[in-house]
Motif scaffolding. Sequence first.
Motif, short mmCIF file in Angstrom:
data_model
loop_
_atom_site.label_atom_id
_atom_site.label_comp_id
_atom_site.label_asym_id
_atom_site.label_seq_id
_atom_site.Cartn_x
_atom_site.Cartn_y
_atom_site.Cartn_z
N ALA A 1 -11.06 0.83 2.52
CA ALA A 1 -11.82 -0.15 1.74
C ALA A 1 -11.14 -1.52 1.80
O ALA A 1 -11.81 -2.54 1.96
N ILE A 2 -9.82 -1.54 1.69
CA ILE A 2 -9.09 -2.80 1.78
C ILE A 2 -9.24 -3.40 3.17
O ILE A 2 -9.47 -4.60 3.32
N ALA B 1 -8.86 6.43 1.83
CA ALA B 1 -10.12 5.79 1.48
C ALA B 1 -9.87 4.39 0.92
O ALA B 1 -10.58 3.44 1.26
N GLU B 2 -8.86 4.26 0.07
CA GLU B 2 -8.53 2.94 -0.49
C GLU B 2 -8.05 2.01 0.61
O GLU B 2 -8.41 0.82 0.63
N SER B 3 -7.27 2.52 1.53
CA SER B 3 -6.78 1.72 2.64
C SER B 3 -7.95 1.23 3.51
O SER B 3 -7.99 0.07 3.92
N ARG C 1 1.92 6.75 -6.90
CA ARG C 1 0.91 7.72 -7.34
C ARG C 1 1.36 9.16 -7.09
O ARG C 1 1.08 10.04 -7.88
N ASN D 1 2.39 1.75 -3.34
CA ASN D 1 1.37 2.23 -4.26
C ASN D 1 1.14 3.73 -4.10
O ASN D 1 0.99 4.47 -5.07
N LYS E 1 -12.65 -4.96 3.51
CA LYS E 1 -12.73 -6.22 2.79
C LYS E 1 -12.03 -7.33 3.57
O LYS E 1 -12.54 -8.46 3.66
N LEU F 1 0.83 -1.20 0.00
CA LEU F 1 0.00 0.00 0.00
C LEU F 1 0.87 1.26 0.00
O LEU F 1 0.62 2.19 -0.75
N LYS G 1 -7.50 10.12 -0.90
CA LYS G 1 -7.85 8.98 -1.74
C LYS G 1 -7.13 7.71 -1.25
O LYS G 1 -7.73 6.63 -1.20
N ALA G 2 -5.88 7.84 -0.89
CA ALA G 2 -5.12 6.69 -0.39
C ALA G 2 -5.72 6.17 0.92
O ALA G 2 -5.82 4.96 1.14
#
Length: 161
Positions: free
Chosen positions: A32-33, A28-30, A10, A6, A36, A3, A25-26
Amino acid sequence: MSLIGNIKKRLLAKPERNMRDLWIKAEAESLAISNKMRRISLESNILFRRHPGTDPDSDITVAIFAGRSDIDTVALTVEALMEQTVLAGKIILYLPESEREYLPASLHILQNRGLELCFHPDDNVPAPPHGAIITGPSDLPDLRFISTYAETGQTRHNNNY
């Protein structure tokens, strides 16, 4: 790629973008992961854990009210409750009678670990049982409330179900 790797990639690829926007954004992606991974963990625990998810010596009762839209995900909430450091004496899931035939296998598995299912007429939601009780919807955002009750003695009622 990790992560952090990544994120660095970016940041270097688009220097004209606002760093704050990229960071948000990073994050939010973290998140979401992370969500999950938590879901996968809960699903795995439903399938493979065999220890009781309730404590018969506890005076805490958790009542969860779920409807048609919750039937596929409520097992995750129940499993999260069964993973608490302070276990409830009872976890009762109230479902409309019309959902009886649509029960996912995960709820049957959780019944073996202490979940109680209570079906009610579709148009008549029953009052929860008496005693030390915590009620809430099937998608509780903060599942640490059993420990909070055990520490403070205060129940958390959420009647938006």
